[in-house]
Design an enzyme around this catalytic site. Structure first.
Site, PDB file in Angstrom:
ATOM      1  N   LYS A 172       0.820  -1.209   0.000  1.00 24.03           N
ATOM      2  CA  LYS A 172       0.000   0.000   0.000  1.00 24.03           C
ATOM      3  C   LYS A 172       0.857   1.264   0.000  1.00 24.03           C
ATOM      4  O   LYS A 172       0.511   2.267   0.602  1.00 24.03           O
ATOM      5  CB  LYS A 172      -0.930  -0.013   1.204  1.00 24.03           C
ATOM      6  CG  LYS A 172      -1.864  -1.217   1.205  1.00 24.03           C
ATOM      7  CD  LYS A 172      -2.870  -1.158   2.327  1.00 24.03           C
ATOM      8  CE  LYS A 172      -3.756  -2.383   2.395  1.00 24.03           C
ATOM      9  NZ  LYS A 172      -4.326  -2.830   1.164  1.00 24.03           N
ATOM     10  N   CYS A 173       1.972   1.220  -0.702  1.00 23.50           N
ATOM     11  CA  CYS A 173       2.938   2.316  -0.742  1.00 23.50           C
ATOM     12  C   CYS A 173       2.866   3.007  -2.102  1.00 23.50           C
ATOM     13  O   CYS A 173       2.524   2.388  -3.104  1.00 23.50           O
ATOM     14  CB  CYS A 173       4.337   1.730  -0.515  1.00 23.50           C
ATOM     15  SG  CYS A 173       5.700   2.902  -0.621  1.00 23.50           S
ATOM     16  N   GLY A 174       3.224   4.282  -2.133  1.00 25.77           N
ATOM     17  CA  GLY A 174       3.296   4.981  -3.409  1.00 25.77           C
ATOM     18  C   GLY A 174       4.321   4.358  -4.351  1.00 25.77           C
ATOM     19  O   GLY A 174       4.241   4.527  -5.562  1.00 25.77           O
ATOM     20  N   THR A 219       4.765   1.054  -4.538  1.00 29.08           N
ATOM     21  CA  THR A 219       4.347  -0.321  -4.822  1.00 29.08           C
ATOM     22  C   THR A 219       4.393  -0.663  -6.312  1.00 29.08           C
ATOM     23  O   THR A 219       4.733  -1.800  -6.655  1.00 29.08           O
ATOM     24  CB  THR A 219       2.946  -0.595  -4.220  1.00 29.08           C
ATOM     25  OG1 THR A 219       3.026  -0.388  -2.796  1.00 29.08           O
ATOM     26  CG2 THR A 219       2.472  -2.011  -4.485  1.00 29.08           C
TER      27      THR A 219
END
Length: 163
Positions: free
Chosen positions: A35-37, A39
């Site tokens: 759920k990371c920018g 990803t």
């Protein structure tokens, strides 16, 4: 002499393993999050896995929930996300801490390696990358915003591939 190959690990499904399973291969170890920018780097990591796998290379992902709680899922949820969203075929390890008091022993070793700017120490965010030689030595460190297919990453991989 002990190497990174000797440090006990677990696969995402809980099976005991070590990096010795990949002895002779160049490994790009990445602390990953769903759920990371950053990803979408999974796409490039998977392309690299496919491009270099038959030349003695593998990506290995280690999920980590230490940065913005961006990997909250269970092992099953992580596996499902990676396979259905990005078609990940490279191995994933059990979720672990990469910084702090409960830092995984693998990262206790890796964080001693300096990056291109000469900075060692804590992992700064998700998708920090370490290149590990076929003999189990950390040879390069790339910060999270260095994309997997950047010239410096590809060059380091190609320079370390088995001849």
């Amino acid at each position: 002499m002990s190497t990174l190959h000797d440090i006990p690990l677990q696969t995402l499904d809980g099976t005991a393993t070590t990096l010795a399973e990949h002895a002779g291969k160049v490994v790009l170890l990445v602390n990953v999050a769903s759920k990371c920018g950053l990803t979408p780097q999974y796409e490039a990591l998977e392309r690299m896995q496919k491009q270099y796998a038959d030349r003695g290379f593998t990506v290995v992902g280690m999920p980590c929930n230490q940065f913005g709680a961006q990997e909250p899922g269970s092992a099953e949820e992580i596996a499902t996300f990676c396979s259905t969203t990005y078609g990940v075929s490279f191995p994933l390890l059990a979720k672990a801490d990469v910084n702090g008091a409960n830092r995984h022993p693998l990262y206790a070793e890796l964080t001693q390696l300096a990056d291109a700017e000469g900075e060692a120490g804590d992992i700064t965010w998700n998708f920090e990358k370490f290149l590990i030689s076929g003999s189990g030595e950390a040879v390069a460190r790339f910060r999270p915003r260095v994309v997997p297919e950047a010239d410096e990453v590809v060059g380091a991989i190609e320079a370390n591939l088995p001849r």
